[in-house]
Design a protein around this motif. Structure first.
Motif, short mmCIF file in Angstrom:
data_model
loop_
_atom_site.label_atom_id
_atom_site.label_comp_id
_atom_site.label_asym_id
_atom_site.label_seq_id
_atom_site.Cartn_x
_atom_site.Cartn_y
_atom_site.Cartn_z
N ASN A 1 -2.32 -0.95 -4.58
CA ASN A 1 -3.31 -0.13 -3.87
C ASN A 1 -2.71 1.15 -3.31
N ALA A 2 -3.52 2.20 -3.37
CA ALA A 2 -3.06 3.47 -2.82
C ALA A 2 -4.22 4.22 -2.19
N LEU B 1 1.68 9.43 -8.33
CA LEU B 1 1.32 8.30 -7.49
C LEU B 1 1.39 7.00 -8.29
N LYS B 2 0.88 7.05 -9.52
CA LYS B 2 0.91 5.85 -10.36
C LYS B 2 2.36 5.45 -10.68
N LEU C 1 0.84 -1.20 0.00
CA LEU C 1 0.00 0.00 0.00
C LEU C 1 0.87 1.25 0.00
N ILE C 2 0.48 2.20 -0.85
CA ILE C 2 1.12 3.52 -0.80
C ILE C 2 0.08 4.51 -0.27
N ILE C 3 0.48 5.29 0.72
CA ILE C 3 -0.43 6.33 1.22
C ILE C 3 0.15 7.69 0.81
N LEU C 4 -0.67 8.48 0.15
CA LEU C 4 -0.25 9.85 -0.15
C LEU C 4 -0.77 10.75 0.95
N MET D 1 3.56 3.66 -7.70
CA MET D 1 2.96 2.33 -7.63
C MET D 1 3.66 1.39 -8.60
N VAL E 1 3.64 -0.55 4.20
CA VAL E 1 3.16 0.74 3.69
C VAL E 1 4.33 1.66 3.36
N ILE F 1 -6.91 3.13 -6.48
CA ILE F 1 -6.62 4.38 -5.74
C ILE F 1 -7.90 4.90 -5.10
N ALA G 1 4.57 13.54 -5.01
CA ALA G 1 3.97 12.85 -6.15
C ALA G 1 3.89 13.79 -7.35
#
Lengths: 442, 313
Positions: A199-200, A188-189, A158-161, A192, A262, A225, A270
């Motif tokens: 998932n983000a 963001l992409k 998981l990436i959290i912005l 990823m 994460v 996302i 981003a």
């Protein structure tokens, strides 16, 4: 809508009204920039230029040393006037490259579009980020390529912005989300793809519902996302607290976000990644919020790295009254400056100026053991007891009370009715404990 | 730039709460009960309160001057201690009782241990117990409200050793509004609760401590009285339980500071109060209970440290 949040914390006055409705303005071209060769923890860069050299916009002028280090580029075209120690935002002095701009912004020939994320492979994306000197733009300025290269045994899913922007006054990320959602999603992409994460989540506090709406629309067609609405509370944007709010997972004590699978990055980071991939331009400018009682015309400015605080404030029509304190960053975690000649760095999310009254720290009195600091500490510590032990130089005890788990958000000092500098005492303990640990190791 | 800037470590933002504001809030919360005490017991009550407050403030100033410490009477904590002690006294006590009591509370219990925040016992309560043990006759010379001020017994002495409320006892309604014999400030349960609601609203105290304390006493007396609700209510609304649970057990310096510790602290106060009231030699046990739990607070804190974020136990 269900609001996500961490546990405990505080709610200081938000003070965002002076700039939250103001579009980002491009700052006036600086005549001179002072670019620090070290803008974050980790190794300083080696200068690649000499005094008298002609440099172009975007040209690399500082070579990173080691893995946890990020390249530094010229934010103007012009002549190198000096390479010398200059006042640093973190206090003290830092080796910096002083460049006089020729005003032409002649772009370095190496600056070329990098293609499209669909055609770039993960390794290429990480190298682009590394070469562009991209760092976390939320404040800590930690090199982004390091974050995106977890060791193989850590599985990240998981990436959290981070669009929480929980610091009072700051609205730079807020405006970015409103004005440039496409780049945030594109960047963001890219992250990823670079990490193979499917998932983000983009976390935004509910005092920015317009940004929530814009970002929500922007992710409609994107797979994996989501936008998460966070309760407006401090420190909602602190890494571990944000992860808890979005996933209900606690990063283990002493661990890193990747230990719970994460990676957290700022929305501005981003957007910068998108800009670099699309145009090739490295990290040479950023949005910063200039606000506070002493600023005549508060603004959100797109400023070049290396511009002095004074120049930025001049563009907001200067000081309204005698400044008492200049803070780089937000008022909760930002750094107080001893001079307005300090240069803005890649991590400068804001310049906040207080008048003398606001700047004066109230006199501390005895702790009355009201335990408010315990009731609000987002790391579930007992700040007063760490601080007491620290003040009596009982560092073993301070360590037993888990001083090293402090995230230095400052909520304890904020809430204390006796006005004790709790976080300051805890910092003293942390430094001392860490120094001792290093001694034992070495 | 020429001007000198202030440089400190973060945070650069502070909440506007102060010790002075907190103490003032507690005094405001106690005002209705204080005025009721003066209404029921007249000038006697006013005299006791005045002497208690003024002695507390003067003692604090004198001691701080003698010890060459900054004089902190402006934080209102000494005035609050004096007020709390005054509210804990019978209105008929001779003039020197509040004077000796306040001096003892401030000089011995508070300042000798380092001043505000360092007292390990509630100063007003410690002074009340000290006075009761030393001058029992004066301290238990309860009078009925009104100008005649005839000697009377407190509601709790009627239920002492009983499992139901005897017919001769004052009505529950009188106990609720304060129209009974007793200390001048502890008689009106309703006004004390009103002040408590204000303190919870202002964030000065957490409702947990009084609710758990009173709840424990309610449960214990309910069981002891054979599920006689009237007997239970009688215990809950008379004596020093309300003033103790809302204003004394919530004292910051002498209570537990961890979240779980506070629950244990309040529960312990309730258990001890019930035991003393139902099985002990005294009709009232609130004072002793809180003081005993005050002494136990550091130990409770030690064994109830909260789980740190990210810590796996």
């Amino acid at each position: 809508m269900k609001l996500l949040s961490f546990k405990l914390g505080i709610h200081p006055p938000e003070r965002k009204e002076s700039t939250e409705h103001l579009k980002v303005e491009k700052a006036v071209e600086p005549k001179i920039v002072t670019i620090p060769l070290q803008q974050h923890i980790g190794a300083a860069c080696e200068p690649l230029v000499k005094v008298g050299d002609i440099v172009k916009l975007g040209q690399k002028i500082g070579e990173p040393q080691g893995f946890v280090s990020a390249a530094v580029h010229s934010s103007v075209s012009g002549t190198v006037k000096a390479i010398a120690e200059k006042p640093a935002a973190s206090g003290g002095e830092v080796l910096s490259v002083v460049i006089e701009s020729d005003g032409n912004n002649e772009i370095d020939p190496s600056i070329q579009p990098k293609g499209d994320i669909t055609s770039l492979d993960p390794k290429e994306i990480i190298n682009i980020i590394k070469d562009a000197g991209i760092v976390g733009m939320g404040g800590a300025a930690f090199p982004t390529h390091v974050k995106l290269s977890p060791p193989p045994d850590k599985k990240v899913d998981l990436i959290i912005l981070n669009g929480a922007e929980c610091e009072p006054y700051l609205t730079a990320d807020h405006r970015l989300m409103l004005e440039n959602p496409e780049d945030i999603i594109y960047g963001l992409k890219a992250m990823m793809k670079a990490t193979g994460v499917k998932n983000a989540i983009i976390g935004i506090e509910n005092n920015k519902m317009d940004a929530v709406k814009v970002m929500h629309e922007a992710v409609q067609k994107e797979e994996g996302i989501k936008v998460a609405v966070l309760q407006t509370k401090y420190p909602q944007g602190a890494e571990k607290q944000l992860i808890y709010a979005c996933t209900k997972k606690e990063v283990p004590s002493g661990g890193l976000p990747m230990d719970v699978g994460v990676i957290v990055n700022n929305v501005a980071t981003a957007a910068q990644i998108a800009k670099t991939i699309k145009t090739g331009m490295p990290l040479i400018d950023r949005i910063t919020t200039v606000a506070g009682k002493c600023i005549k015309n508060p603004k959100n400015l797109l400023v070049k790295v290396g511009v002095s605080i004074k120049e930025v404030i001049d563009q907001c029509d200067g000081y309204k009254e005698k400044p008492g304190k200049i803070i780089m960053g937000g008022p909760m975690m930002g750094l107080a400056q001893y001079t307005d000649e300090v240069a803005l760095t890649k991590g400068s999310s804001g310049v906040i100026v207080f008048d003398e009254k606001e700047a004066t720290t109230p006199d501390p009195s005895n702790c009355i053991r009201c335990s408010r600091c315990i009731q609000i500490c987002p790391a579930f510590l007992r700040p007063v007891q760490i601080a007491e032990n620290s003040a009596h130089n009982m560092m073993e005890n301070a360590e037993k009370y888990r001083a090293l788990d402090c995230i230095e958000c400052g909520s304890c000092s904020y809430i204390c009715p006796s006005k004790l500098p709790l976080l300051h005492s805890i910092r003293v303990a942390k430094r001392s404990i860490l120094a001792k640990k290093r001694q034992q190791k070495g | 730039m020429d001007e000198k800037l202030i440089v400190t470590s973060s945070p650069h933002f502070r909440d506007d709460s102060t010790v002075h504001k907190i103490m003032l809030d507690v005094i405001i919360a106690l005002l209705p009960a204080t005025l009721a005490g003066i209404y029921y017991f007249g000038m006697n009550a006013a005299r006791v309160l005045f002497l208690a407050v003024i002695t507390a403030v003067i003692t604090e100033a004198v001691i701080q001057k003698l010890l060459k410490r900054p004089v902190t009477i402006n934080d209102m904590s000494a005035a609050l201690t004096g007020l709390l002690l005054g509210l804990n006294l019978a209105p008929s006590v001779p003039w020197w009782i509040p004077v000796v009591g306040s001096a003892f509370a401030i000089a011995l219990v508070k300042q000798l241990f380092g001043g505000i925040g360092h007292n390990f016992m509630n100063p007003a309560l410690a002074a009340r117990i000290f006075l009761t043990i030393s001058w029992t006759g004066n301290m238990t010379d309860w009078r009925a409200p009104g100008v005649d001020a005839v000697s009377t017994a407190t509601p709790l002495s009627f239920v002492k050793g009983a499992t139901e409320v005897p017919n001769a006892a004052p009505s529950l309604f009188d106990a609720f509004v304060g129209n009974i014999g007793g200390s001048l400030g502890e008689t009106s349960a309703i006004l004390l609760i009103l002040g408590g609601v204000y303190l919870v609203y202002r964030g000065v105290i957490s409702a947990k401590i009084p609710l758990i304390y009173v709840g424990t006493v309610a449960a214990a007396t309910l069981v002891y009285g054979g599920f006689d609700l009237y007997f239970m209510a009688y215990h809950v609304f008379s004596g020093g339980l309300m003033i103790g649970a809302i204003y004394m057990a919530t004292d910051y310096a002498s209570g537990a500071i961890t979240p779980r510790g506070r629950i244990i602290f309040a529960f312990g106060c309730g258990v001890l109060t019930s035991i003393i009231r139902l099985f002990g030699g005294y009709p009232e046990g609130v004072g002793f209970s809180i003081l005993l739990m005050n002494v136990a607070a550091p130990l409770i804190d030690k064994y109830t440290s909260p789980r740190v974020f990210g810590e796996v136990k």
